[in-house]
Design a protein around this motif. Structure first.
Motif, short mmCIF file in Angstrom:
data_model
loop_
_atom_site.label_atom_id
_atom_site.label_comp_id
_atom_site.label_asym_id
_atom_site.label_seq_id
_atom_site.Cartn_x
_atom_site.Cartn_y
_atom_site.Cartn_z
N UNK A 86 -61.98 5.92 -40.30
CA UNK A 86 -62.64 5.45 -41.52
C UNK A 86 -62.62 3.93 -41.65
N UNK A 87 -62.13 3.24 -40.62
CA UNK A 87 -62.10 1.78 -40.66
C UNK A 87 -60.91 1.20 -41.37
N UNK A 88 -59.98 2.04 -41.81
CA UNK A 88 -58.83 1.54 -42.55
C UNK A 88 -57.61 1.27 -41.67
N UNK A 118 -64.23 -3.98 -32.21
CA UNK A 118 -64.75 -4.50 -33.48
C UNK A 118 -65.12 -5.97 -33.31
N UNK A 119 -64.19 -6.77 -32.81
CA UNK A 119 -64.47 -8.20 -32.62
C UNK A 119 -63.42 -8.81 -31.70
N UNK A 120 -63.87 -9.74 -30.88
CA UNK A 120 -62.97 -10.56 -30.05
C UNK A 120 -62.51 -11.72 -30.92
N UNK A 121 -61.20 -11.89 -31.07
CA UNK A 121 -60.68 -12.86 -32.02
C UNK A 121 -60.12 -14.14 -31.39
N UNK A 257 -60.96 -0.06 -33.58
CA UNK A 257 -60.80 1.03 -34.54
C UNK A 257 -60.98 2.36 -33.81
N UNK A 258 -60.58 3.48 -34.43
CA UNK A 258 -60.72 4.77 -33.76
C UNK A 258 -62.18 5.12 -33.48
N UNK A 259 -62.40 5.81 -32.38
CA UNK A 259 -63.73 6.32 -32.05
C UNK A 259 -64.19 7.25 -33.17
N UNK A 260 -65.46 7.17 -33.52
CA UNK A 260 -65.98 7.99 -34.60
C UNK A 260 -66.07 7.26 -35.93
N UNK A 261 -65.54 6.03 -35.98
CA UNK A 261 -65.67 5.21 -37.19
C UNK A 261 -67.15 4.93 -37.41
N UNK A 262 -67.67 5.13 -38.63
CA UNK A 262 -69.10 4.93 -38.89
C UNK A 262 -69.57 3.53 -38.47
N UNK A 265 -69.38 0.78 -41.02
CA UNK A 265 -68.02 0.30 -41.31
C UNK A 265 -67.58 -0.68 -40.23
N UNK A 266 -67.86 -0.35 -38.98
CA UNK A 266 -67.54 -1.26 -37.88
C UNK A 266 -68.27 -2.59 -38.06
N UNK A 267 -69.56 -2.50 -38.44
CA UNK A 267 -70.38 -3.71 -38.62
C UNK A 267 -69.80 -4.59 -39.72
#
Length: 324
Positions: A86-88, A118-121, A257-262, A265-267
């Protein structure tokens, strides 16, 4: 009929608008947990806490850091991989759980496919260093010394099984010299032995050595990779100096984040995290700690992971190294 159709369109638009407002408001009240596979106090922990603080300040929502050290980040990766998508729950990690461990460990409690970028930081500049007590002033002098006396071929590393380890093996292979990776429990122990002349050479993150380098107690003989580092203007890459083996050695930190995250939400997380990494004040502060903040997309991060797997998989397999 036209009036009814128009009213229906207006009602649907209002509902969509309300849902959009609700979604935005919900995003600002959600709490995310950033999981780090190291104890508090290290550079990755500092980055995670800076991300959490900026995430709160910029209205992304609430955020906190959970330190879950153990098993070379694999415990943290496993926890996030098993979390609700869920992105949390966000993993902040180097790339080794995805590009090294699948080939060095007989069994993993997670699958790299269970986590998505999600992002390279940030990039972690890696340097080859030696104590100022040593006679060699540059990497070529060191290589000549090894050819004359293989006993000085010990290369200290803060652990085995990662890019620096396999970079040493590649360097030895390309230049037909004998180099022996020597594992240390951490950077401080390694650099202490360098200063004391107990190990001729070390390869580790620049950040942990910056103060000693500035004080003249150690020398930086070269950088890994192919790109210069802005806060180390006098240090050339090993590649520039004609040394092969370290051009593909990279350590970098990314969010997963976990696979299956909408996707939406990832965006949203991607946008927030990239903006945080591009914060000029944060960038300047982390440069002092030896870290280059990047702020790159999930797509470019996936490309980098794929490239690293393509490069390192055959090298690791050829080495025969196993972590367990």
């Amino acid at each position: 009929m036209i009036i009814r159709s128009t009213l229906r369109v207006l009602m649907l638009s209002a509902v969509a608008c309300t849902l959009g407002i609700t979604s935005a408001a919900q995003a600002q009240t959600e709490t995310i947990k950033i999981v780090v596979g190291y104890p508090a106090g290290g550079i990755l922990d500092a980055l995670a806490r800076a991300v959490a603080e900026d995430y709160r300040k910029t209205g992304g929502g609430q955020a906190y850091v959970e330190n879950k050290p153990g098993a070379s980040t694999m415990m943290a990766a496993t926890e996030v991989a098993r979390a609700k998508p869920d992105g949390r729950t966000v993993l902040l990690s180097h790339s080794m759980p995805f590009t090294s461990y699948p080939y060095t460990y007989a069994k993993l409690n997670y699958s790299p496919a269970d986590l998505v970028p999600v992002a390279n930081l940030a990039n972690v500049p890696i340097v080859m260093s030696t104590g100022s007590v040593q006679p060699y002033k540059n990497i070529q002098e060191y290589m000549e010394a090894v050819k004359k006396d293989p006993a000085v071929g010990a290369v200290g590393l803060a652990g085995l099984g990662g890019p620096t380890h396999f970079g040493v093996l590649q360097m030895a292979k390309h230049h037909n010299i004998k180099l022996e990776p020597a594992s240390y429990s951490g950077g401080p122990q390694l650099v202490n032995d360098e200063m004391g002349g107990h190990v001729p050479l070390g390869v580790d993150a620049a950040g942990a050595q910056m103060e000693l380098y500035r004080a003249g107690k150690i020398r930086f003989l070269g950088l890994a990779g192919t790109q210069p580092v802005s806060f180390l203007p006098g240090v050339k890459t090993l590649h520039e100096q004609g040394v092969q083996g370290f051009e593909n050695v990279k350590i970098w930190y990314g969010a997963y984040v976990p696979k299956g995250t909408p996707p939406e939400v990832i965006a949203r997380l991607e946008k927030s995290f990239i903006a945080i990494a591009k914060n000029p004040t944060l960038r300047k502060n982390f440069e002092k700690l030896g870290l280059e903040l990047t702020g790159e997309s999930a797509a470019s991060m996936q490309t980098l992971l794929d490239e690293e797997n393509r490069i390192w998989a055959p090298i690791i397999k050829e080495s025969g190294f196993k972590a367990n």
